[in-house]
Design a protein around this motif. Structure first.
Motif, short mmCIF file in Angstrom:
data_model
loop_
_atom_site.label_atom_id
_atom_site.label_comp_id
_atom_site.label_asym_id
_atom_site.label_seq_id
_atom_site.Cartn_x
_atom_site.Cartn_y
_atom_site.Cartn_z
N MET A 93 0.89 -1.24 0.14
CA MET A 93 -0.01 -0.06 0.04
C MET A 93 0.85 1.19 0.06
SD MET A 93 -3.10 -1.14 2.59
CE MET A 93 -4.33 -0.18 1.72
N ASN A 94 0.39 2.33 -0.41
CA ASN A 94 1.00 3.70 -0.47
C ASN A 94 0.64 4.38 0.58
OD1 ASN A 94 2.52 5.87 -1.37
ND2 ASN A 94 2.00 5.11 -3.85
N TYR A 95 1.37 5.05 1.31
CA TYR A 95 0.82 5.86 2.55
C TYR A 95 1.59 7.25 2.45
CZ TYR A 95 -1.62 1.71 4.32
OH TYR A 95 -2.41 0.90 4.48
N GLU A 96 1.23 8.23 2.92
CA GLU A 96 2.06 9.46 3.62
C GLU A 96 2.10 9.14 5.11
OE1 GLU A 96 1.14 13.23 2.18
OE2 GLU A 96 0.45 12.50 0.11
N LEU A 97 3.44 9.44 5.44
CA LEU A 97 3.62 9.00 6.90
C LEU A 97 4.58 10.12 7.63
CD1 LEU A 97 4.78 5.42 6.34
CD2 LEU A 97 2.36 6.25 7.37
N PRO A 98 3.75 11.43 7.99
CA PRO A 98 4.44 12.67 8.39
C PRO A 98 5.16 12.58 9.65
CG PRO A 98 2.10 13.08 8.53
CD PRO A 98 2.33 11.78 7.94
N GLY A 99 4.87 11.64 10.71
CA GLY A 99 5.18 11.23 11.84
C GLY A 99 6.53 10.30 12.00
N ALA A 100 6.72 9.62 10.99
CA ALA A 100 7.73 8.57 11.04
C ALA A 100 8.99 8.85 11.16
CB ALA A 100 7.39 7.57 9.54
N GLN A 101 9.99 8.00 11.77
CA GLN A 101 11.45 8.56 12.02
C GLN A 101 12.10 7.53 11.04
OE1 GLN A 101 12.58 10.67 14.36
NE2 GLN A 101 10.33 11.12 14.70
N TRP A 102 12.43 8.14 10.03
CA TRP A 102 13.27 7.64 8.67
C TRP A 102 14.64 7.53 8.87
CZ3 TRP A 102 10.14 5.39 5.13
CH2 TRP A 102 8.83 5.99 5.24
N PHE A 103 15.30 6.42 8.55
CA PHE A 103 16.74 6.26 8.70
C PHE A 103 17.10 5.48 7.13
CE2 PHE A 103 14.91 2.49 10.25
CZ PHE A 103 15.73 1.34 9.93
#
Length: 68
Positions: free
Chosen positions: A1-11
């Motif tokens: 699925m395709n989402y927008e995740l503004p609060g995610a902690q990306w690395f």
């Protein structure tokens, strides 16, 4: 699925260079994993459940020698 995740902690991997030409990952709630293109950090992300993510990373580590 395709989402927008503004609060995610990306690395990204420690093997990645300083350029933004890689894949970034975020551990999400409910045992899901987000994946996005670092060149489009504000864009949408793909979300995988932990079973699919484990199968994919195993496949990568084994050089694609096992079926996904």
């Amino acid at each position: 699925m395709n989402y927008e995740l503004p609060g995610a902690q990306w690395f990204k991997s420690s093997y990645s260079g300083p350029a933004n030409e890689c894949v970034e990952v975020a551990w999400l709630g409910d045992a899901n994993v987000g994946v996005r293109d670092s060149k489009h950090a504000v864009g949408p992300a793909l979300v995988f459940d932990s079973t699919d993510w484990a199968a994919f990373t195993t496949w990568l580590r084994t050089g694609g020698s096992t079926s996904v």
